[in-house]
Design a protein around this motif. Structure first.
Motif, mmCIF file in Angstrom:
data_model
loop_
_atom_site.group_PDB
_atom_site.id
_atom_site.type_symbol
_atom_site.label_atom_id
_atom_site.label_comp_id
_atom_site.label_asym_id
_atom_site.label_seq_id
_atom_site.Cartn_x
_atom_site.Cartn_y
_atom_site.Cartn_z
ATOM 1 N N SER A 121 -12.546 9.247 -5.086
ATOM 2 C CA SER A 121 -13.970 9.558 -5.598
ATOM 3 C C SER A 121 -14.272 8.815 -6.866
ATOM 4 N N LYS A 122 -13.474 8.896 -7.822
ATOM 5 C CA LYS A 122 -13.617 8.318 -9.033
ATOM 6 C C LYS A 122 -13.599 6.820 -9.144
ATOM 7 N N MET A 123 -12.667 6.334 -8.482
ATOM 8 C CA MET A 123 -12.420 5.040 -8.114
ATOM 9 C C MET A 123 -13.637 4.403 -7.616
ATOM 10 N N VAL A 124 -14.132 5.009 -6.719
ATOM 11 C CA VAL A 124 -15.494 4.642 -5.787
ATOM 12 C C VAL A 124 -16.723 4.777 -6.971
ATOM 13 N N GLU A 125 -16.767 5.573 -7.775
ATOM 14 C CA GLU A 125 -17.858 5.831 -8.557
ATOM 15 C C GLU A 125 -17.667 4.723 -9.642
ATOM 16 N N ALA A 126 -16.770 4.363 -10.134
ATOM 17 C CA ALA A 126 -16.443 3.074 -11.103
ATOM 18 C C ALA A 126 -16.936 1.686 -10.305
ATOM 19 N N ALA A 127 -16.403 1.592 -9.182
ATOM 20 C CA ALA A 127 -16.573 0.426 -8.457
ATOM 21 C C ALA A 127 -18.371 0.323 -8.151
ATOM 22 N N SER A 128 -18.950 1.549 -7.898
ATOM 23 C CA SER A 128 -20.586 1.204 -7.710
ATOM 24 C C SER A 128 -21.021 1.117 -9.001
ATOM 25 N N ALA A 129 -20.647 1.739 -10.111
ATOM 26 C CA ALA A 129 -21.346 1.366 -11.278
ATOM 27 C C ALA A 129 -21.119 -0.316 -11.592
ATOM 28 N N ASP A 130 -20.121 -0.925 -11.151
ATOM 29 C CA ASP A 130 -19.957 -2.191 -11.392
ATOM 30 C C ASP A 130 -20.765 -3.232 -10.155
ATOM 31 N N GLY A 131 -21.208 -2.420 -9.503
ATOM 32 C CA GLY A 131 -21.942 -3.237 -8.429
ATOM 33 C C GLY A 131 -20.924 -3.663 -7.037
ATOM 34 N N ASN A 132 -19.716 -3.276 -7.121
ATOM 35 C CA ASN A 132 -18.533 -3.667 -6.188
ATOM 36 C C ASN A 132 -18.488 -2.720 -5.131
ATOM 37 N N THR A 133 -19.084 -3.362 -3.962
ATOM 38 C CA THR A 133 -19.143 -2.803 -2.642
ATOM 39 C C THR A 133 -17.909 -3.338 -1.680
ATOM 40 N N ASP A 134 -17.176 -4.273 -2.226
ATOM 41 C CA ASP A 134 -15.938 -4.570 -1.480
ATOM 42 C C ASP A 134 -14.718 -4.130 -1.565
ATOM 43 N N VAL A 135 -14.733 -2.669 -1.273
ATOM 44 C CA VAL A 135 -13.594 -1.811 -1.544
ATOM 45 C C VAL A 135 -13.199 -1.021 -0.388
ATOM 46 N N TYR A 136 -11.746 -1.032 -0.125
ATOM 47 C CA TYR A 136 -11.384 -0.133 0.886
ATOM 48 C C TYR A 136 -9.825 0.324 0.610
ATOM 49 N N PHE A 137 -9.854 1.611 0.814
ATOM 50 C CA PHE A 137 -8.637 2.600 1.022
ATOM 51 C C PHE A 137 -7.948 2.704 1.969
ATOM 52 N N TYR A 138 -6.653 3.058 1.713
ATOM 53 C CA TYR A 138 -5.675 3.798 2.840
ATOM 54 C C TYR A 138 -4.831 4.456 2.037
ATOM 55 N N SER A 139 -4.138 5.139 2.797
ATOM 56 C CA SER A 139 -2.922 6.176 2.409
ATOM 57 C C SER A 139 -1.793 6.058 3.189
ATOM 58 N N ASN A 145 -11.514 -1.802 -14.183
ATOM 59 C CA ASN A 145 -12.280 -0.280 -14.287
ATOM 60 C C ASN A 145 -12.055 0.667 -13.230
ATOM 61 N N MET A 146 -11.771 0.403 -12.096
ATOM 62 C CA MET A 146 -11.186 1.213 -11.079
ATOM 63 C C MET A 146 -9.941 1.865 -11.620
ATOM 64 N N VAL A 147 -8.775 1.083 -12.096
ATOM 65 C CA VAL A 147 -7.739 1.564 -12.285
ATOM 66 C C VAL A 147 -7.850 2.717 -13.747
ATOM 67 N N ASP A 148 -8.646 2.325 -14.464
ATOM 68 C CA ASP A 148 -9.121 3.138 -15.699
ATOM 69 C C ASP A 148 -9.762 4.412 -15.265
ATOM 70 N N ALA A 149 -10.416 4.432 -14.184
ATOM 71 C CA ALA A 149 -11.109 5.746 -13.778
ATOM 72 C C ALA A 149 -9.833 6.625 -13.045
ATOM 73 N N ALA A 150 -9.422 5.985 -12.277
ATOM 74 C CA ALA A 150 -7.786 6.827 -11.609
ATOM 75 C C ALA A 150 -6.903 7.377 -12.758
ATOM 76 N N MET A 151 -6.780 6.635 -13.554
ATOM 77 C CA MET A 151 -5.920 7.150 -14.662
ATOM 78 C C MET A 151 -6.523 8.175 -15.392
ATOM 79 N N ALA A 152 -7.899 8.078 -15.825
ATOM 80 C CA ALA A 152 -8.706 9.160 -16.533
ATOM 81 C C ALA A 152 -8.708 10.305 -15.681
ATOM 82 N N ALA A 153 -8.499 10.244 -14.316
ATOM 83 C CA ALA A 153 -8.506 11.552 -13.371
ATOM 84 C C ALA A 153 -7.178 12.023 -13.042
ATOM 85 N N GLY A 154 -6.330 11.519 -13.682
ATOM 86 C CA GLY A 154 -4.996 11.981 -13.635
ATOM 87 C C GLY A 154 -3.802 11.126 -12.758
ATOM 88 N N ALA A 155 -4.251 9.958 -12.219
ATOM 89 C CA ALA A 155 -3.102 9.203 -11.780
ATOM 90 C C ALA A 155 -2.136 8.622 -12.804
#
Length: 104
Positions: free
Chosen positions: A75-93, A22-32
């Motif tokens: 932001s969109k990936m975090v929203e998707a994770a939160s909607a699924d109750g997924n709190t074990d997420v981290y990012f780096y760039s 769902n996080m990948v789907d959200a990223a793609m919908a947001a322009g990834a």
């Protein structure tokens, strides 16, 4: 024909395996433009079940993006994770100074 792309950002997201779709789907919908997904285990996070040690499986999502869309994608990936109750997420760039593509 070869084309060089410059001044990009590699965004990496790590989460528990099975929580990334769902996080990948959200990223793609947001322009990834796309995502690569790899799987591995998190060392030092073993759980013992009936005397058997189990490592936590992780999902690593990587995308190469224009820097101006990175914050929105996160932001969109975090929203998707939160909607699924997924709190074990981290990012780096990381900066990607130059990339090669054969796509026009």
């Amino acid at each position: 024909d070869r084309k060089f792309l410059t001044h990009l950002t590699r965004l990496t997201c790590v989460t528990e395996r099975g929580n990334g779709d769902n996080m990948v789907d959200a990223a793609m919908a947001a322009g990834a433009p796309g995502a690569s997904i790899a799987y591995g285990t998190k060392l030092g996070e073993e759980e013992s079940v009936g005397g058997i040690s189990l490592s936590k499986e992780m999902e690593v999502i990587e995308m190469t993006l224009a820097p101006k869309i990175v914050d929105n994608i996160v932001s969109k990936m975090v929203e998707a994770a939160s909607a699924d109750g997924n709190t074990d997420v981290y990012f780096y760039s990381q900066p990607v100074p130059k990339a090669l593509t054969y796509l026009g």
